[in-house]
Structure formats: C-alpha cells, structure tokens
Design a protein around this motif. Structure first.
Motif, short mmCIF file in Angstrom:
data_model
loop_
_atom_site.label_atom_id
_atom_site.label_comp_id
_atom_site.label_asym_id
_atom_site.label_seq_id
_atom_site.Cartn_x
_atom_site.Cartn_y
_atom_site.Cartn_z
N ASP A 168 0.84 -1.21 0.00
CA ASP A 168 0.00 0.00 0.00
C ASP A 168 0.87 1.26 0.00
O ASP A 168 0.60 2.23 -0.71
N ILE A 169 1.92 1.21 0.83
CA ILE A 169 2.80 2.39 0.94
C ILE A 169 3.53 2.62 -0.39
O ILE A 169 3.64 3.75 -0.87
N GLN A 170 3.97 1.52 -0.98
CA GLN A 170 4.68 1.63 -2.27
C GLN A 170 3.75 2.22 -3.34
O GLN A 170 4.15 3.08 -4.12
N GLU A 171 2.54 1.76 -3.35
CA GLU A 171 1.57 2.25 -4.33
C GLU A 171 1.27 3.73 -4.09
O GLU A 171 1.18 4.53 -5.02
N ALA A 172 1.17 4.11 -2.79
CA ALA A 172 0.93 5.51 -2.44
C ALA A 172 2.10 6.38 -2.87
O ALA A 172 1.93 7.52 -3.31
N ARG A 173 3.30 5.84 -2.74
CA ARG A 173 4.51 6.58 -3.15
C ARG A 173 4.46 6.89 -4.66
O ARG A 173 4.80 7.97 -5.10
N GLN A 174 4.04 5.89 -5.41
CA GLN A 174 4.00 6.05 -6.88
C GLN A 174 2.95 7.07 -7.31
O GLN A 174 3.06 7.66 -8.37
N THR A 175 1.92 7.25 -6.48
CA THR A 175 0.81 8.12 -6.88
C THR A 175 0.74 9.39 -6.05
O THR A 175 -0.33 9.99 -5.92
N ASP A 186 13.56 -0.59 -7.95
CA ASP A 186 13.81 -1.97 -8.36
C ASP A 186 15.08 -2.38 -7.60
O ASP A 186 16.08 -2.75 -8.18
N LEU A 187 15.01 -2.27 -6.28
CA LEU A 187 16.18 -2.52 -5.44
C LEU A 187 16.05 -3.86 -4.74
O LEU A 187 14.96 -4.24 -4.30
N LEU A 188 17.19 -4.52 -4.59
CA LEU A 188 17.15 -5.77 -3.83
C LEU A 188 16.75 -5.49 -2.38
O LEU A 188 15.97 -6.24 -1.79
N ALA A 189 17.26 -4.38 -1.82
CA ALA A 189 16.87 -4.04 -0.45
C ALA A 189 15.57 -3.24 -0.44
O ALA A 189 15.27 -2.54 0.53
N GLY A 190 14.80 -3.34 -1.49
CA GLY A 190 13.54 -2.61 -1.57
C GLY A 190 12.45 -3.50 -2.14
O GLY A 190 12.16 -4.57 -1.59
N SER A 191 11.91 -3.10 -3.27
CA SER A 191 10.72 -3.79 -3.77
C SER A 191 10.99 -5.21 -4.28
O SER A 191 10.04 -5.98 -4.46
N ARG A 192 12.25 -5.56 -4.52
CA ARG A 192 12.51 -6.94 -4.96
C ARG A 192 12.36 -7.96 -3.82
O ARG A 192 12.50 -9.15 -4.04
N LYS A 235 7.01 -1.60 -16.39
CA LYS A 235 5.67 -1.52 -15.81
C LYS A 235 5.67 -0.55 -14.62
O LYS A 235 4.81 0.33 -14.51
N ARG A 236 6.67 -0.71 -13.76
CA ARG A 236 6.76 0.14 -12.58
C ARG A 236 7.06 1.59 -12.97
O ARG A 236 6.56 2.54 -12.37
N SER A 237 7.87 1.74 -13.99
CA SER A 237 8.22 3.07 -14.47
C SER A 237 6.97 3.79 -14.99
O SER A 237 6.76 4.97 -14.71
#
Lengths: 368, 269
Positions: free
Chosen positions: A168-175, A248-254, A297-299
């Motif tokens: 949810d937080i990631q999606e909110a960040r994108q928008t 697209d970070l290993l210590a992040g969304s991956r 897609k993420r971009s």
C-alpha cells in the motif's frame, strides 16, 4: 511528516540487553518467518558502519563492500549478535564468506547457511525450496527446541500483514499520496532490516496515506540496484526536488511479492509460494526480460521520467544484468544514469554533476 | 535598444574560463586563468579581467551562468548549469551540425550527445581516475621533462607506440618510468600516452555512440598528436574550436542569454 524511527545500533543494544535472541543475517532473502517462530530476531547486516581494516586480510580487493563490511563487523564479534549468523546464498561472494567464516576464520557463535534456489519456479525448484526450509527448521530445532506450529502460523500472518502494508505504501509513493521525502521513505524501508516485526508493523501503521494525490515532485525517477542510494545522494535529490517514486532494489521492492497473496493457510506452502512470486532478481538468476518488463511496468505506473542505477562496486550479479538493461532502456529512449558507489563514501563533486546533468536532461532545463 | 551582455563562468579544476557575449551571440571576451586553490576568488578574478577586456562593467551584464565543478562557489552568478549542458550548447554555437561533443577536461572527460539546439540527449562521463584527462597529460609531461606543447607534436599515427595502461594514472606513470629506464625513445612513449587517452575516450564513445558531427572541446584539443589519433580511431574529422578551453563558458553565456529572454517572455505574457 516526521516518523520516529529508532536508530539501528541503539535499538539492537536495547534488545540485546533485554535478552532478546538476535541473529545476524547477511543479505538478502531468507525465511524470516521461520526465525520469528523460534523467537529469533533477524538483524540484517548490509552496510555496518566503520572502516574496513581486518577483513581485507581475508578477502580479495575485487570483492564488494557489502561482503567486506559484513566480515569486518563479524570479526569484531559484536555483543548485540548473540545467537549466530545466517548466510543466504545471495551471490557466490556471500556464499563463500559463509564457508570462510564457518570453516576457516571461526567465530564463537554458530554459522548457518541457506542456499536459495537459482532460476525460476518449477517442480524441481519448489521441491528443493521446501526441502531447504525443512532442513533449516531442523537445524534451528537442534538449538531452540521443537518448532511450535502455531507460532509459525502467527509469524506468517504478521509477515503477510507487513507485506500488504508495504505494498500500500509503495503504491501511495507512486501516486503522490505519501508525504515523505526520499530520505525518510528509505529510512522507513530499511527499518525492516533491524526492527522487531511487531515494532515495524506499528511503524508502518503510523505512515499517513493521503486519499488524494499531493502536489507532485518536480522530477520523478525510478532507482534500480542493490541498496537504496546513500543518505548523501537522497539528501541531494531532496534538495533538487527530485522524488524517487519507485524502485527496483534488492533491499527494496525486490523483497516484496509481485502481487498480493492470500493470507497464509499452510505456513510452509505460503513461504514457498511467496519466494517464487518475488520480482525477478539478478541474485536469483532471474529472467532478464521479465525484469525489464517489471521495470517498464513500474516506471509507467509511477510516471518516472528516467532510471537511476546505483550500483555497489564489484556486485557481479547486478553488473551482469546492468549492461543489457541500460542498452534496452536506451533503445526505448528512456533516460538512464548509472552511479557506482562504495558504501559510506561521500557524494563526490563529479557524482553531483552527473546527477544534476541527468536532471537537466530529463526536464529540458536548458532553454532553446 | 542598448546592447545586452551575457556571461558564462566555467570554474574548472585547472582553469577558470569566462566568456562574454551580446544578445546576437557576438563574443566580446574570452578569458582563461588558473583556478588555484580558491574557486570563488578565481571566478571573481577571471570575471573582472574579462570585463576589462570587453571594456564593460558588472552592471552591463544582464545574466551570468556559472558552470564547472566550482559552479556553486560563484556567488555573483544568476544561474547555475552543469558543464555537460554548457559544452553541448557551446559546441553547437560554434559548429551547428554538432551531434556529439567530446570534452577532455582537467579532471574528467565526457562524451555528450546533443540535439539540434545543442541540448544534451545523453552523456557518459569518466571520473574514476585522471587517466584520459588533461591532468594525466600534465603528470606525464612532468615525468618526461617535456612541456605540454612538446607533448602535443603530431606524430605519424602508424609509428611505434609504447604500450601504456589506460586505466590508472599512477600505474601509467610507473610504466613510463620503466620505459625510460629501458631507454625507450620519448616519442614512442608520447605516442603511447596519446593512444592511452584515445582508448579511454573510445570506451565512452562506444557506450553511448556517435551521432552527427563530432566537436572536441577542452584544453587537450590543443594536442595535435592526440587529435590525429582520435580522428583515426573514430574514422572521421573532428571540429576543433579556436579556443577549446572556453567552449563551456561560451555555452554558459548562451544559456544565460536564453534564460534571460525566456524569463522576459514569460513575464510579459
């Protein structure tokens, strides 16, 4: 928005003083829920502070700083790590480091290894993953007694809640529905590396997600690589008005499943399924076309105007993917900037120039 | 209408360069001075000297762009732009068909692709080591007891060339010492050094590619031997400005002029 995130070393010291069992975990993918079920706290070691001195005696110069700094940390035998070390097979260097620490250097605490499968989902890899989960469970049972299945179920439920909230937080960040600068956002992401899961969940619940998008940043970029950019880079981007809207970070969304999962029913099935729906990753020999697809897609969903690759020096798995990713993105006319950084290094004048030039390029800041 | 003047101030690691133009793009002053240890003072000094050369005062200048690694230290600038953008615009002003700029500066080198307005489309930058930069040549000239002019003699590009590393200035200097100890002729060493820089540039060229005409900027463009080798490697003729060191400052002055008129237009509409 001011989030109160405890400082890593102080927090771990308080836990250790209160007799919390803490295991030092090397990057990046491991069955955290299994550790939680044994009341073991997984404190991740990515870039412990301090200079590299003694580790250089054991390692080649062309080994990445994550491995070197981790070994330096382990050689000091810090008090906060009181039950052992876990080495997942993230790359050959980390795997070899596990062997070296266990068999050659020798430390007073037990050393565990966890050999994640490479390659994609199929019958063989899933069967293998189930087996190594069970083996790991058996190893832990030798020291910590028989696993309580209800505890594992509860741990999986908590892990599932954390994943859902992070999505949810990631999606909110994108928008643009999150009032966090780059610095704060990545502090929040990285707090999962050392906070107890219940504390991390409480922290995530404090994050305010807006119903409507706020005024968007001047510039929007996606960042790819292993670790989030250094605090100095994040601060510089904040000052330039550039927002990292996706990663697209290993210590992040991956480390987060590609799509929401159903709440766990059978814990070991859940952990196996979760592992195989993680986004494609260089450290698991993932499909490069799929990684590129995910990146695009993420971009698009985050409306990022360019991609910043922040590479850790000598990170072989990532460097293998990087060349082809950059080539393909350039062919697609997507602006790309690559920085190569050593952990703890300051932001050089040249790197500032690269970043500013990249922003000038993205936003056509030079008038016609 | 009275003349409007614009300036670009490029504070580089070795030299601080200033260029003053009017709104038609006519150049009134070009100044190159050593930066020394204080970029801020160097900018003041070079700007004052440039104003004197153009017979102007500070109040005559409508807008000033600071660029170069010391751009943040230019307190009197009205805007700041990276040297990468400035070299693109400057090279395009001098050679309008420029599609690619190769800038070999004092502490780094760059390959920049530009559009038909001289605006950057992509770039590659080498800064991990002074190898492939002006500083590299300075170090080697010192070691060979030659001045920079002697180091730039055009050579037969098919002539003998001593093998010299292109990845590290310190290693390359050790190699030069070994070559001197073996009585290798100096011209072979010079040839090897020029080839080493060209190889370094070639690596960047292959990473982003070449388009349109290629303009070489930065003080190293004075090195005729290196230019000949680079042209042979690229298989084309390079545009060489009369004053390759001031191209960044020239671009800065044009950016100041564009920004001034763009602000004026938006405030009157």
């Amino acid at each position: 928005m001011n989030l109160s995130i405890p400082e890593r070393s102080e927090y771990l010291k308080i836990l250790s003083d209160s007799d919390q069992k803490i295991m030092g975990v090397l990057p990046a993918l491991y069955p955290r829920e299994l550790l939680w079920a044994f009341d073991l706290h997984a404190a991740e070691i990515w870039d412990p502070p301090g200079d590299i001195l003694h580790a250089n005696a054991h390692l080649q110069t062309t080994i990445c700083p994550v491995v070197k700094k981790s070994l330096e940390f382990i050689l000091k035998e810090p008090d906060v790590i009181n039950t052992g070390y876990l080495f997942p097979h993230t790359c050959d260097s980390l795997q070899n480091l596990g062997t070296q620490v266990k068999d050659l250097i020798g430390v007073s605490l037990p050393v565990y290894t966890f050999y994640n499968p490479k390659g994609s989902f199929n019958n063989t890899t899933t069967k293998y993953y189930r087996e190594i989960l069970q083996n790991f469970q058996s190893m832990l049972e030798v020291s910590y007694g028989t696993l309580d299945s209800e505890k594992l179920q509860a741990a999986c439920l908590l892990g599932h809640r954390i994943d859902s909230r992070l999505m949810d937080i990631q999606e909110a960040r994108q928008t643009d529905r999150l009032l966090l600068g780059n610095q704060e956002y990545f502090q929040l992401m990285r707090a999962q590396e050392y906070l107890l899961p219940k504390d991390y969940m409480s922290l995530l619940e404090q994050v305010e997600i807006l119903d409507q998008p706020s005024e968007g940043a001047k510039a929007r970029i996606l960042v790819s690589g292993i670790l989030p950019p250094s605090p100095q880079i994040l601060d510089f981007l904040d000052k330039l008005g550039v927002s990292i809207v996706a990663d697209d970070l290993l210590a992040g969304s991956r480390r987060l499943p590609k799509f929401p999962m159903d709440p766990p029913d059978s814990p070991l099935d859940y952990l196996t399924d979760r592992f195989f729906i993680l986004p494609p990753c260089s450290t698991r020999g993932g499909d490069l076309d799929e990684r590129l697809h995910q990146l695009n897609k993420r971009s698009k969903s985050s409306k990022a105007q360019g991609v910043l690759f922040d590479l850790v020096k000598f990170c072989e798995p990532e460097l293998f993917d990087h060349r082809l990713l950059v080539k393909t993105l350039r062919e697609q006319k997507i602006p790309v900037l690559t920085l190569e950084t050593e952990l703890d290094s300051h932001l050089s004048g040249q790197d500032k120039t690269r970043i500013e030039a990249f922003i000038e390029l993205l936003f056509e800041m030079v008038p016609r | 209408m009275h003349n409007l003047y614009f300036a670009g101030v490029d504070v580089g690691s070795l030299s601080t360069d200033v260029c003053i133009i009017d709104q038609s793009g006519k150049v009134f002053s070009e100044m190159v001075m050593p930066t020394g240890v204080n970029g801020s003072e160097a900018a003041e000094r070079a700007f004052d000297a440039s104003l004197k050369q153009a017979d102007l005062t500070r109040t005559d200048i409508s807008a000033i762009t600071a660029t170069g690694y010391g751009r943040a230290s230019v307190a009197f600038a009205t805007g700041k732009t990276t040297e990468i953008s400035c070299h693109g615009v400057g090279a395009h002003q001098l050679f309008p068909k420029t599609g690619t700029v190769i800038d070999i500066g004092g502490q780094d080198s760059k390959v920049i692709q530009v559009d038909t307005h001289g605006r950057m489309l992509d770039f590659a930058m080498n800064d991990k080591c002074a190898a492939g930069t002006g500083r590299f040549l300075e170090v080697m000239a010192n070691r060979l007891e030659l001045d920079l002019d002697e180091l730039s003699n055009p050579l037969n590009i098919k002539g003998e060339s001593a093998p010299i590393s292109s990845t590290c200035t310190v290693f390359a200097e050790s190699e030069v010492i070994s070559l001197l100890a073996k009585n290798t002729p100096r011209e072979e060493i010079v040839h090897g050094l020029q080839r080493s820089i060209v190889n370094r540039i070639w690596g960047m060229v292959t990473s982003i590619g070449i388009q349109g005409e290629v303009t070489l900027t930065g003080g190293v463009a004075h090195n005729r031997g290196l230019v000949a080798l680079l042209e042979a490697k690229l298989g084309l003729s390079l545009n060489i400005p009369d004053n390759p060191q001031t191209v960044g400052a020239l671009g800065g002055a044009h950016i100041a002029c564009r920004a001034y008129h763009s602000t004026l237009e938006s405030s009157t509409t």
